[in-house]
Design an enzyme around this catalytic site. Sequence first.
Site, PDB file in Angstrom:
ATOM      1  N   VAL A 127       4.375   5.230   0.802  1.00  0.00           N
ATOM      2  CA  VAL A 127       3.862   4.021   0.156  1.00  0.00           C
ATOM      3  C   VAL A 127       4.015   4.119  -1.358  1.00  0.00           C
ATOM      4  O   VAL A 127       4.383   3.141  -2.018  1.00  0.00           O
ATOM      5  CB  VAL A 127       2.380   3.795   0.536  1.00  0.00           C
ATOM      6  CG1 VAL A 127       1.757   2.689  -0.319  1.00  0.00           C
ATOM      7  CG2 VAL A 127       2.265   3.421   2.017  1.00  0.00           C
ATOM      8  N   GLU A 128       3.761   5.283  -1.914  1.00  0.00           N
ATOM      9  CA  GLU A 128       3.803   5.443  -3.367  1.00  0.00           C
ATOM     10  C   GLU A 128       5.208   5.303  -3.942  1.00  0.00           C
ATOM     11  O   GLU A 128       5.411   4.566  -4.914  1.00  0.00           O
ATOM     12  CB  GLU A 128       3.215   6.803  -3.759  1.00  0.00           C
ATOM     13  CG  GLU A 128       1.713   6.922  -3.584  1.00  0.00           C
ATOM     14  CD  GLU A 128       0.929   6.068  -4.563  1.00  0.00           C
ATOM     15  OE1 GLU A 128       1.479   5.708  -5.626  1.00  0.00           O
ATOM     16  OE2 GLU A 128      -0.233   5.750  -4.255  1.00  0.00           O
ATOM     17  N   THR A 129       6.161   6.007  -3.362  1.00  0.00           N
ATOM     18  CA  THR A 129       7.494   6.058  -3.988  1.00  0.00           C
ATOM     19  C   THR A 129       8.653   6.002  -3.003  1.00  0.00           C
ATOM     20  O   THR A 129       9.762   6.419  -3.339  1.00  0.00           O
ATOM     21  CB  THR A 129       7.647   7.353  -4.827  1.00  0.00           C
ATOM     22  OG1 THR A 129       7.493   8.490  -3.947  1.00  0.00           O
ATOM     23  CG2 THR A 129       6.638   7.420  -5.941  1.00  0.00           C
TER      24      THR A 129
ATOM     25  N   TYR B  38      -4.275  -1.003   0.627  1.00  0.00           N
ATOM     26  CA  TYR B  38      -3.491   0.215   0.433  1.00  0.00           C
ATOM     27  C   TYR B  38      -3.848   1.248   1.500  1.00  0.00           C
ATOM     28  O   TYR B  38      -2.967   1.814   2.166  1.00  0.00           O
ATOM     29  CB  TYR B  38      -3.747   0.790  -0.962  1.00  0.00           C
ATOM     30  CG  TYR B  38      -3.120   2.142  -1.196  1.00  0.00           C
ATOM     31  CD1 TYR B  38      -1.836   2.252  -1.719  1.00  0.00           C
ATOM     32  CD2 TYR B  38      -3.800   3.318  -0.883  1.00  0.00           C
ATOM     33  CE1 TYR B  38      -1.243   3.496  -1.920  1.00  0.00           C
ATOM     34  CE2 TYR B  38      -3.220   4.563  -1.082  1.00  0.00           C
ATOM     35  CZ  TYR B  38      -1.940   4.651  -1.605  1.00  0.00           C
ATOM     36  OH  TYR B  38      -1.359   5.879  -1.785  1.00  0.00           O
TER      37      TYR B  38
END
Length: 338
Positions: A128-130, A318
């Site tokens: 999800v982050e990168t 998130y």
Amino acid sequence: MHLIKRNYIRQILSMLIYLFLIFWSMALIASPLRQEIRQFIDEMVAQHGFNQSKLEDIFNRVQFQPTIIDLISVPASSIPWNKYRARFINPQRIKSGVNFWNEHAQKLEQASQVFGVPAEIIVAIIGVETAYGTTTGKHRVIDTLTTLAFDFPRRADFFKNELEQYLLLAQEQNFDLFSIRGSYAGAIGFPQFMPGSYRRYAIDFDGDGKTDLASNATDAIGSVANYLKEYGWEAGGPTIARAHIPIGSNHYQEILLAGIEPIHPVKKLRAANIIPLEKTGDERLAALIELKDDDTLQYWLGFQNFYVITRYNRSTFYAMSVLQLAEAIRAARNSSLR
């Protein structure tokens, strides 16, 4: 004749613009540091023993980035849960997650054993982050943090502290602080740690003597697991459970407004007509989570481990995306191994 004259004028104008830019750049370099930056330098020297002239050299090289202010000032768009979810739970992100897991299976298993965090949760957070380290940011972190520390008054204290942490981090890790790039908020590497979190929670998980979140997936895996454990991850504990609220019930509103920290025993939720659809102990603490689709509402109970994921990012969307991506990756990987 007129064409020649026009070309000549165009060349003269181009030369004047070029000279202007050169003199403007020289003026910026030669300009004295702003008073608030000098004060910050003095504090770094007094509190941490930094060399004043070296810090002055650093900040004379910093390039303020007005576009960073524009990016961080854009208000978060209010989109429904189903559209937010689609950004992260999709075939490409799932497939890439399986590939990342397979490539780093040994270290993910080790992290799970050491920290008690399932491998799929670690993979999903990095996903999800990168997108598994493929989109870690293009902005020089020193430029970003300096810009936000001194030109973004609304959160100046926060970013000034992160700038302090970044300078300390560069000193401790012995890296060139002009070489590190990250997000427009100054987050770094595979897991997008802010410098303060980097210093507190990042670990050298491969034992090579460096803690590298920018390019070392193994260190990122261990660091994400360590972060979650430090925030109270409960090994083997539940994350969420679907819930049902009968039409006409209204006692749940007070519990919903209490926030996402799990402070209500499940038996209290039952008494408020919030009915878990999965087997859940009456004494386990939970929060009520509401997710809004285009035209429907979903209700979930969020337990301690759900709350821990929101310490990584405060959004319930998130945290739910991480959990559902994790579930999808695990299912896809198990299917491929049969």
